[in-house]
Write a protein that holds these residues in place. Structure first.
Motif, PDB file in Angstrom:
ATOM      1  N   GLY A  18       0.782  -1.231   0.000  1.00 59.31           N
ATOM      2  CA  GLY A  18       0.000   0.000   0.000  1.00 59.31           C
ATOM      3  C   GLY A  18       0.816   1.285   0.000  1.00 59.31           C
ATOM      4  O   GLY A  18       0.455   2.256   0.692  1.00 59.31           O
ATOM      5  N   LEU A  19       1.890   1.339  -0.765  1.00 55.44           N
ATOM      6  CA  LEU A  19       2.679   2.568  -0.855  1.00 55.44           C
ATOM      7  C   LEU A  19       1.989   3.568  -1.779  1.00 55.44           C
ATOM      8  O   LEU A  19       1.356   3.185  -2.771  1.00 55.44           O
ATOM      9  CB  LEU A  19       4.085   2.273  -1.398  1.00 55.44           C
ATOM     10  CG  LEU A  19       4.991   1.355  -0.567  1.00 55.44           C
ATOM     11  CD1 LEU A  19       6.376   1.290  -1.199  1.00 55.44           C
ATOM     12  CD2 LEU A  19       5.082   1.816   0.879  1.00 55.44           C
ATOM     13  N   THR A  20       2.120   4.837  -1.466  1.00 56.44           N
ATOM     14  CA  THR A  20       1.572   5.895  -2.315  1.00 56.44           C
ATOM     15  C   THR A  20       2.487   6.098  -3.511  1.00 56.44           C
ATOM     16  O   THR A  20       3.609   5.573  -3.558  1.00 56.44           O
ATOM     17  CB  THR A  20       1.460   7.205  -1.530  1.00 56.44           C
ATOM     18  OG1 THR A  20       2.784   7.661  -1.205  1.00 56.44           O
ATOM     19  CG2 THR A  20       0.640   7.015  -0.254  1.00 56.44           C
ATOM     20  N   ILE A  27      10.155   7.274  -4.049  1.00 60.27           N
ATOM     21  CA  ILE A  27      11.232   7.249  -3.056  1.00 60.27           C
ATOM     22  C   ILE A  27      11.801   5.829  -2.936  1.00 60.27           C
ATOM     23  O   ILE A  27      13.020   5.644  -2.829  1.00 60.27           O
ATOM     24  CB  ILE A  27      10.715   7.738  -1.686  1.00 60.27           C
ATOM     25  CG1 ILE A  27      10.297   9.196  -1.779  1.00 60.27           C
ATOM     26  CG2 ILE A  27      11.778   7.556  -0.604  1.00 60.27           C
ATOM     27  CD1 ILE A  27       9.543   9.707  -0.568  1.00 60.27           C
ATOM     28  N   GLY A  28      10.915   4.835  -2.972  1.00 59.03           N
ATOM     29  CA  GLY A  28      11.369   3.448  -2.909  1.00 59.03           C
ATOM     30  C   GLY A  28      12.284   3.097  -4.066  1.00 59.03           C
ATOM     31  O   GLY A  28      13.272   2.372  -3.891  1.00 59.03           O
ATOM     32  N   ILE A  70      11.127   7.918   4.339  1.00 60.82           N
ATOM     33  CA  ILE A  70      11.803   6.603   4.286  1.00 60.82           C
ATOM     34  C   ILE A  70      11.347   5.734   5.455  1.00 60.82           C
ATOM     35  O   ILE A  70      11.067   4.544   5.291  1.00 60.82           O
ATOM     36  CB  ILE A  70      13.338   6.784   4.307  1.00 60.82           C
ATOM     37  CG1 ILE A  70      13.808   7.455   3.013  1.00 60.82           C
ATOM     38  CG2 ILE A  70      14.035   5.438   4.504  1.00 60.82           C
ATOM     39  CD1 ILE A  70      15.270   7.858   3.024  1.00 60.82           C
ATOM     40  N   LYS A  71      11.242   6.335   6.628  1.00 62.84           N
ATOM     41  CA  LYS A  71      10.796   5.604   7.814  1.00 62.84           C
ATOM     42  C   LYS A  71       9.382   5.075   7.620  1.00 62.84           C
ATOM     43  O   LYS A  71       9.067   3.936   8.005  1.00 62.84           O
ATOM     44  CB  LYS A  71      10.863   6.521   9.035  1.00 62.84           C
ATOM     45  CG  LYS A  71      10.527   5.832  10.348  1.00 62.84           C
ATOM     46  CD  LYS A  71      10.685   6.790  11.528  1.00 62.84           C
ATOM     47  CE  LYS A  71      10.344   6.108  12.850  1.00 62.84           C
ATOM     48  NZ  LYS A  71      10.498   7.047  14.007  1.00 62.84           N
ATOM     49  N   SER A  72       8.524   5.880   7.008  1.00 60.74           N
ATOM     50  CA  SER A  72       7.145   5.466   6.751  1.00 60.74           C
ATOM     51  C   SER A  72       7.094   4.293   5.780  1.00 60.74           C
ATOM     52  O   SER A  72       6.335   3.338   5.970  1.00 60.74           O
ATOM     53  CB  SER A  72       6.343   6.640   6.187  1.00 60.74           C
ATOM     54  OG  SER A  72       5.039   6.232   5.804  1.00 60.74           O
ATOM     55  N   ILE A  73       7.941   4.337   4.748  1.00 61.34           N
ATOM     56  CA  ILE A  73       7.996   3.263   3.753  1.00 61.34           C
ATOM     57  C   ILE A  73       8.451   1.961   4.403  1.00 61.34           C
ATOM     58  O   ILE A  73       7.871   0.888   4.170  1.00 61.34           O
ATOM     59  CB  ILE A  73       8.948   3.652   2.597  1.00 61.34           C
ATOM     60  CG1 ILE A  73       8.332   4.795   1.781  1.00 61.34           C
ATOM     61  CG2 ILE A  73       9.244   2.449   1.709  1.00 61.34           C
ATOM     62  CD1 ILE A  73       9.276   5.390   0.765  1.00 61.34           C
ATOM     63  N   LYS A 107       5.608   0.498   6.584  1.00 65.45           N
ATOM     64  CA  LYS A 107       4.546  -0.128   5.798  1.00 65.45           C
ATOM     65  C   LYS A 107       4.985  -1.476   5.222  1.00 65.45           C
ATOM     66  O   LYS A 107       4.168  -2.393   5.092  1.00 65.45           O
ATOM     67  CB  LYS A 107       4.141   0.796   4.638  1.00 65.45           C
ATOM     68  CG  LYS A 107       3.279   1.980   5.043  1.00 65.45           C
ATOM     69  CD  LYS A 107       2.850   2.749   3.796  1.00 65.45           C
ATOM     70  CE  LYS A 107       1.921   3.907   4.139  1.00 65.45           C
ATOM     71  NZ  LYS A 107       1.479   4.640   2.926  1.00 65.45           N
ATOM     72  N   SER A 108       6.256  -1.557   4.872  1.00 61.38           N
ATOM     73  CA  SER A 108       6.751  -2.777   4.218  1.00 61.38           C
ATOM     74  C   SER A 108       7.248  -3.827   5.210  1.00 61.38           C
ATOM     75  O   SER A 108       7.650  -4.924   4.807  1.00 61.38           O
ATOM     76  CB  SER A 108       7.878  -2.435   3.239  1.00 61.38           C
ATOM     77  OG  SER A 108       8.944  -1.780   3.915  1.00 61.38           O
ATOM     78  N   GLY A 109       7.220  -3.480   6.504  1.00 60.55           N
ATOM     79  CA  GLY A 109       7.649  -4.443   7.513  1.00 60.55           C
ATOM     80  C   GLY A 109       9.138  -4.716   7.490  1.00 60.55           C
ATOM     81  O   GLY A 109       9.584  -5.820   7.820  1.00 60.55           O
ATOM     82  N   CYS A 110       9.920  -3.706   7.129  1.00 59.89           N
ATOM     83  CA  CYS A 110      11.370  -3.854   7.038  1.00 59.89           C
ATOM     84  C   CYS A 110      12.049  -3.005   8.118  1.00 59.89           C
ATOM     85  O   CYS A 110      11.676  -1.853   8.335  1.00 59.89           O
ATOM     86  CB  CYS A 110      11.892  -3.420   5.664  1.00 59.89           C
ATOM     87  SG  CYS A 110      11.227  -4.380   4.289  1.00 59.89           S
TER      88      CYS A 110
END
Length: 354
Positions: free
Chosen positions: A293-295, A301-302, A329-332, A335-338
């Motif tokens: 669910g990334l914007t 940014i990813g 970056i922290k938000s990404i 969301k990705s569980g990394c």
């Protein structure tokens, strides 16, 4: 060859290492000393000629207590004039060996093994020192052969994976707990060949400098133990600096185990992904982005993260503050569980191959 070193250590002239297949009632030579390798055809001919005679002794040997030497008189108890038999006379004349003794190295699996040591034909007795040396070396040799056997099976079994692995745009390899590389794809082979911070030495994966190598070995060991439930280091990642000081390698290490037959049931290994941003891997963030669910902004940014850009670089490219870039970056990652950027790149890379 290992047989030459062990023969010298034990004070004997030669040595053969044998494997016995109990299901097929056959044995095969795994390795032999230099004195036999010089006359390979002759040695093979003698083995075929006296195979039945030797098989009787080998079956008796495999009933012997593990790692306890068994002399030739014990192996052929029904041959009182053993040194005068045709096989002993012929091997003495051709190879200069006479008396012999053997050690059973068999484990609990379907395959059994042992080694036979051959004494100089001019000696009438087998020295106690040679028997003690054989007892000392037997457990270590058995462990080495078991690992080699397991790796050979795995190389054959997982060779079918290479076609898939070679289609990937990142380096992928499977290693055992002690770092032996079992299989590797073309990208991994290219990385190893560069020797620019990570490579192979004596079949093992190694990193530079020494501190990085120690950390890599520690992570492989702990990850491998996690594969069989003896540790708790799941999927993890690290960065390895290149000797050339260019963009570093991003390494992801995952537990890899196998629940196959008896030979492989204790396999403890790791699956390693090697990302080299200098080789411009073609990662597509979109498939992974849809899953988490990334914007659209986060996808951009990813993609920059996967291209190796730092938070400062991303801030400059997007015209935002470094604080904003770090927050995005922290938000990404959340969301990705990394837990870090390396794991994010590894997840994107894994999904973008298909």
């Amino acid at each position: 060859m290992i047989s030459d070193e062990i023969a010298r250590f034990s004070g004997v002239s030669g040595m053969t290492i044998l494997k016995y297949n109990g299901r097929q009632h056959q044995y095969q030579l795994q390795e032999s000393s230099r004195i036999y390798r010089k006359e390979t055809d002759t040695f093979s001919g003698l083995s075929a000629k006296y195979g039945a005679f030797e098989l009787r002794a080998l079956r008796r040997l495999l009933r012997q207590q593990q790692y306890i030497p068994m002399t030739d008189a014990e192996m052929w108890p029904d041959e009182p004039g053993l040194l005068e038999t045709e096989m002993f006379v012929e091997t003495s004349k051709i190879f200069g060996v006479g008396r012999r003794f053997a050690v059973n190295m068999s484990g609990a699996s379907d395959w059994n093994s042992g080694f036979v040591m051959h004494v100089d034909h001019r000696k009438t007795d087998i020295s106690p020192e040679s028997l003690r040396a054989a007892s000392l070396i037997a457990p270590h040799l058995a462990s080495a052969l078991a690992l080699e056997q397991m790796n050979n099976v795995l190389r054959k079994q997982y060779a079918v994976m290479l076609e898939l692995l070679d289609s990937m745009d990142i380096g992928v390899c499977i290693v055992s707990q002690n770092g032996d590389v079992i299989i590797e794809n073309r990208k991994a082979s290219a990385v190893f060949a560069d020797q620019d911070g990570i490579s192979k030495k004596d079949g093992k994966i190694v990193a530079y400098p020494q501190a990085s190598n120690g950390e890599l070995r520690r992570r492989i060991t702990q990850t491998a133990l996690t594969a069989i439930g003896q540790a708790s280091l799941p999927r993890n990642a690290m960065v390895i600096t290149k000797r050339s000081l260019r963009s570093p390698y991003w390494i992801e290490i995952s537990p890899f185990g196998h629940a196959g037959n008896d030979l492989e049931k204790n396999l403890r290994g790791a699956l390693i992904r090697i990302v080299d941003s200098d080789r411009k891997p073609k990662f597509k963030v979109e498939p992974f982005a849809k899953m988490v669910g990334l914007t659209s902004a986060e996808i951009e940014i990813g993609q920059l993260i996967c291209s190796g850009y730092s938070a400062s670089d991303i801030a400059d490219i997007r015209g935002v503050s470094i604080h904003t870039a770090r927050s995005q970056i922290k938000s990404i990652l959340a969301k990705s569980g990394c837990s870090n950027r390396v794991l994010f790149v590894a997840k994107v890379a894994s999904l973008s191959q298909f």
